[in-house]
Design an enzyme around this catalytic site. Structure first.
Site, PDB file in Angstrom:
ATOM      1  N   SER A 160       8.504 -27.208  -2.303  1.00 44.28           N
ATOM      2  CA  SER A 160       9.431 -28.143  -2.934  1.00 44.28           C
ATOM      3  C   SER A 160       9.946 -27.588  -4.260  1.00 44.28           C
ATOM      4  CB  SER A 160       8.761 -29.509  -3.087  1.00 44.28           C
ATOM      5  OG  SER A 160       9.693 -30.493  -3.462  1.00 44.28           O
ATOM      6  N   ASP A 235      12.861 -34.768   6.431  1.00 43.04           N
ATOM      7  CA  ASP A 235      12.893 -34.489   5.000  1.00 43.04           C
ATOM      8  C   ASP A 235      14.328 -34.609   4.507  1.00 43.04           C
ATOM      9  OD1 ASP A 235      12.580 -33.545   2.425  1.00 43.04           O
ATOM     10  OD2 ASP A 235      12.071 -31.496   3.016  1.00 43.04           O
ATOM     11  N   HIS A 265       8.574 -34.369   4.202  1.00 49.75           N
ATOM     12  CA  HIS A 265       8.514 -33.535   3.012  1.00 49.75           C
ATOM     13  C   HIS A 265       7.071 -33.488   2.507  1.00 49.75           C
ATOM     14  CE1 HIS A 265      10.283 -31.581  -0.495  1.00 49.75           C
ATOM     15  NE2 HIS A 265       9.482 -32.309  -1.250  1.00 49.75           N
TER      16      HIS A 265
END
Length: 293
Positions: A160, A235, A265
């Site tokens: 991320s 996501d 995610h």
């Protein structure tokens, strides 16, 4: 670019169950957002979700001394012999996260990949907005080259926000004409501006935003290290991953794109609850074995 699709019947049901658990967790009513963030940073990972550290690698907690700051890091080694090094960066929207949150992944990658893993606590916003975290990654890569026993080969990767910092550090190294990592591993990265999310204004500058902060907006990605990109089917940042992988391939960078269908995610943060997270740790380790064979 067509992704390799990894799918399994349990991915959807596991994701649904985890999302319900996370939705039922209490928040911090009555606190302002920054106070709530500070408390959230103190939360320890739940082993029932985050899993346990792999016991096989030896670990060493160190402090990396860089100009004007000291950064905590944890090293995972299977052997004292010089090996390739992977610098790994946790997620957390540039404002949270900690190396302790992702020990299943960092220890598992070290155990199965034949690389030494350095997991870094970079500086966080809003106390340290862009480019603080990016410079921490850039300078730590240089520290690894100069101060850590290795065979000279280095990869950088993360999850991320950590993946965004890895991608940005590769761009910065290329543009400076400095040494580049040998491989980048980007797991569900955030690579563009997303002003609808709360952390956006805490991290990004209000005026001109460099492409090292939003790599998807770089004019060219040519000359960057070969990449492994992981995406998640459920996501909101999936498009960032797919677009960047396509841009890399278009600009001549060898790129492997793998999408985990019907998962969420941050799935690498929850390997005890999501079998996709366990599979991804094995896939990353196998990718590094191949890259550094």
């Amino acid at each position: 670019m067509t992704p390799e699709l990894v799918d399994s019947p349990e991915y959807g049901s596991e994701t649904d169950a985890l999302l319900k658990v996370l939705a039922d967790q209490p928040g911090y009513p009555g606190l302002d957002p920054h106070q709530a963030l500070l408390l959230d940073r103190e939360d320890l990972p739940d082993p029932a979700l985050a899993g346990e550290r792999d016991p096989r690698p030896g670990i060493e907690d160190i402090v990396i001394e860089l100009p004007g700051r000291s950064l905590d890091a944890r090293i995972y080694r299977m052997s004292p012999e010089p090996r390739p090094v992977l610098l790994w960066l946790h997620g957390g929207s540039f404002i949270g996260g900690h190396l302790r949150d992702i020990e299943y992944a960092t220890s598992g990658i070290a155990a199965d990949s034949n690389v030494t893993v350095v997991s870094l606590n970079y500086r966080l916003a809003p106390e340290n907005p862009y480019p603080a975290g990016l410079l921490d990654v850039h300078d730590t890569l240089q520290w690894i080259r100069e101060s850590l026993s290795s065979d000279g080969r280095i990869a950088v990767g993360g999850q991320s926000a950590g993946a965004a910092l890895a991608a940005g550090a590769c761009l910065l190294a290329r543009d400076e004409g400095g040494p580049l990592p040998d491989r980048q591993i980007l797991c569900y990265p955030t690579l563009d501006l997303h002003p609808d999310v709360e952390w956006h204004e805490w991290y990004f500058p209000a005026d001109d935003v460099s492409t090292t902060a939003v790599p998807l907006r770089a004019d060219s990605l040519a000359g960057l290290p070969p990449a492994l990109m992981l995406a998640a089917g459920r996501d909101s940042l999936r498009d960032d991953a797919l677009a960047y992988a396509g841009r890399l391939e278009q600009d001549g960078v060898p790129t492997r794109l793998v999408e985990y269908a019907d998962t969420m995610h941050a799935f690498l943060n929850f390997p005890a609850a999501l079998s996709a997270g366990r599979h991804a740790v094995e896939l990353i380790a196998a990718d590094l074995r191949t890259a550094f064979s």
